[in-house]
Design a protein around this motif. Structure first.
Motif, PDB file in Angstrom:
ATOM      1  N   ALA A 364      -3.827  -9.213 -45.581  1.00 55.74           N
ATOM      2  CA  ALA A 364      -5.109  -8.333 -44.605  1.00 55.74           C
ATOM      3  C   ALA A 364      -6.408 -10.057 -44.023  1.00 55.74           C
ATOM      4  O   ALA A 364      -6.881  -9.194 -43.402  1.00 55.74           O
ATOM      5  N   GLY A 365      -5.561 -10.870 -45.262  1.00 52.26           N
ATOM      6  CA  GLY A 365      -6.479 -11.949 -44.230  1.00 52.26           C
ATOM      7  C   GLY A 365      -8.507 -12.048 -44.828  1.00 52.26           C
ATOM      8  O   GLY A 365      -8.593 -13.008 -44.119  1.00 52.26           O
ATOM      9  N   ILE A 366      -8.555 -11.667 -45.747  1.00 52.71           N
ATOM     10  CA  ILE A 366      -9.764 -11.288 -46.620  1.00 52.71           C
ATOM     11  C   ILE A 366      -9.811 -12.182 -47.436  1.00 52.71           C
ATOM     12  O   ILE A 366      -8.698 -13.430 -47.840  1.00 52.71           O
ATOM     13  N   CYS A 367     -11.255 -12.359 -47.415  1.00 56.62           N
ATOM     14  CA  CYS A 367     -11.523 -14.143 -48.157  1.00 56.62           C
ATOM     15  C   CYS A 367     -10.748 -13.539 -50.121  1.00 56.62           C
ATOM     16  O   CYS A 367     -11.561 -12.391 -50.708  1.00 56.62           O
ATOM     17  N   TYR A 368     -10.771 -14.549 -50.449  1.00 61.28           N
ATOM     18  CA  TYR A 368      -9.511 -13.478 -51.662  1.00 61.28           C
ATOM     19  C   TYR A 368      -9.511 -14.832 -52.950  1.00 61.28           C
ATOM     20  O   TYR A 368      -8.998 -15.646 -52.566  1.00 61.28           O
ATOM     21  N   GLY A 369     -10.195 -15.380 -53.405  1.00 58.67           N
ATOM     22  CA  GLY A 369     -10.190 -16.478 -54.880  1.00 58.67           C
ATOM     23  C   GLY A 369      -9.599 -15.784 -55.561  1.00 58.67           C
ATOM     24  O   GLY A 369      -9.906 -15.166 -56.374  1.00 58.67           O
TER      25      GLY A 369
END
Length: 450
Positions: A364-369
């Motif tokens: 999805a290309g989200i911000c994922y930490g």
């Protein structure tokens, strides 16, 4: 890559029935393939084979008396995984789910998490299948004393410095430290998370939660965004969750969920932080007590959870902070989060998302930490406590918090820069794993076959 595949197969034979450990190892080894293709010397030096095997595994029996005078027996663990960068550092977990595989997964993750901080600490983990919930203070004390009676011979301020984790808070650290001091006659910084009036650090209790929020803010700032006015989902109701919620409020966000072993609490108006602290920190009560003061809130018991996941992830929001335990966020939960508008996930727990959930976040290309980067604030502040102990000083809350903020910024920057180096700028899983692996691997090569 046959090399990685063969290593994982050998691991399953040498460490049977340790599912969580395999999952952690596969996630790291898969994501460092580009580095292994680029730099052949890591294979020539046998770094992967050396990394997946702990330097030392300590298993022991813990015998103690309960309040009825009955003999109780638990199993104790300390896995000293890698000391290339410094003394072993990692928490102790007291929970009925603890076994060798859980401890090894946590210790393996700790290697790379600690490397990412840029501080001089190696990776380790420990614990027991003892569950302090429902036990009296005297029972907890007797268990901690019995546990430390065995562990004390394997730890030290420059050798191995345990901390707390699930089931091990200020009470347990106090009992453990008291027994260590009694047995060794030494007053040294051998445990972190200590009481403030006997060697502890300000901001240590808050550090993991604060750090996860700082990491999220760094991810969003790189996309010209922030946490302000975002609705946030948080799981758990321990230190990590509570202080994630506290920092979210400070940054102008609205946390609306938390959870415990009985179920999920949803309060559309925002979680009442003071009440949550009173229930969980002072009373050690259940989240259902929250409804006595806020009947407008909703509690979803575990019996009502969806069969394919967890209720805490099924509400509309823009950011999520998994802060409870491993594999708490399933593929179906990930689909629900993305469908409900979540564009930022920062993991406060260790490996809280399943592999399939992580794949969805990356696609999805989200911000994922990932946890090994986003939840490193706790161990980083533990090292700051070690530094204060070594100099026999205590820093102010603001100084520790400012250092934590800078450390989390550094972790994000190292992970982000490495992801860009390998042409996957939004993949912080790859960035964090390669950055952490490379730092440890280079140190291992420098130090020879040890």
């Amino acid at each position: 890559m046959p090399y990685v595949h063969d290593t994982l197969l050998r691991l399953q034979k040498s460490s049977p029935a340790q599912t969580e450990f395999y999952q952690a190892a596969e996630e790291v080894l898969d994501s460092i393939r580009p580095l292994l293709d680029k730099d052949k010397h890591y294979r020539e030096q046998g770094i992967i084979e050396r990394l997946v095997e702990p330097e030392r595994q300590i298993f022991f029996r813990v015998v103690w008396h309960d309040d009825q005078g009955r003999v109780q027996v638990n199993k104790g663990y300390r896995v000293q995984f890698n000391s290339a960068l410094g003394p072993y550092k990692g928490g102790l977990r007291f929970h009925h789910s603890v076994n060798a595989g859980i401890i090894k997964f946590l210790g393996f993750e700790q290697i790379f998490k600690n490397a990412l901080t840029g501080l001089a600490i190696g990776g380790g983990k420990g614990g027991s299948d003892f569950n302090p919930k429902g036990r009296s203070d005297m029972e907890v004390m007797r268990f901690c004393q019995a546990y430390m009676t065995e562990l004390h011979r394997h730890i030290g301020a420059t050798m191995d410095v345990p901390a707390g984790d699930i089931g091990v808070g200020a009470r347990e650290i106090g009992y453990l430290y008291g027994q260590y001091k009694r047995l060794t006659g030494s007053y040294e910084g051998v445990l972190t998370g200590k009481g403030l009036n006997w060697g502890g650090s300000l901001a240590r209790k808050e550090a993991t939660g604060y750090g996860a929020v700082y990491f999220a803010e760094n991810m969003l700032q790189d996309r010209n965004d922030s946490l302000k006015n975002k609705v946030c989902l948080v799981s758990g109701a321990g230190n990590v969750a509570i202080y994630t919620i506290e920092k979210l409020y400070e940054l102008g966000a609205l946390p609306v969920t938390c959870s415990d072993s009985q179920g999920t609490l949803y309060h559309e108006q925002g979680i009442d932080l003071a009440l949550l602290k009173d229930i969980k920190e002072r009373r050690r009560g259940a989240l259902t007590e929250y409804l006595d003061s806020h009947p407008d809130a909703r509690f979803i018991s575990v019996d009502e959870y969806p069969a394919d996941g967890h209720a805490v992830w099924r509400f509309k929001a823009q950011a999520a902070f998994p802060s409870a335990t491993q594999n708490e966020l399933t593929e179906a939960d990930a689909q629900a989060l993305l469908a409900n508008g979540v564009t930022c996930i920062s993991e406060g727990a260790n490996m809280p998302s399943t592999a399939k959930a992580v794949d969805l976040f990356l696609e999805a290309g989200i911000c994922y930490g990932p946890g090994k980067a986003a939840n490193a604030g706790g161990v980083a502040t533990s090292q700051l406590e070690m530094a204060q102990n070594a100099s026999m000083t205590q820093w102010s809350f603001e100084e520790v918090d400012n250092r934590l903020k800078e450390i989390m910024r550094g972790i994000y920057q190292r992970s982000s820069d490495t992801a860009r180096e390998f042409n996957q700028p939004s993949n912080l899983v790859l960035g964090a794993n390669i950055a952490g692996f490379r730092k440890v691997a280079d140190a291992m090569i420098d130090q020879g076959l040890v």
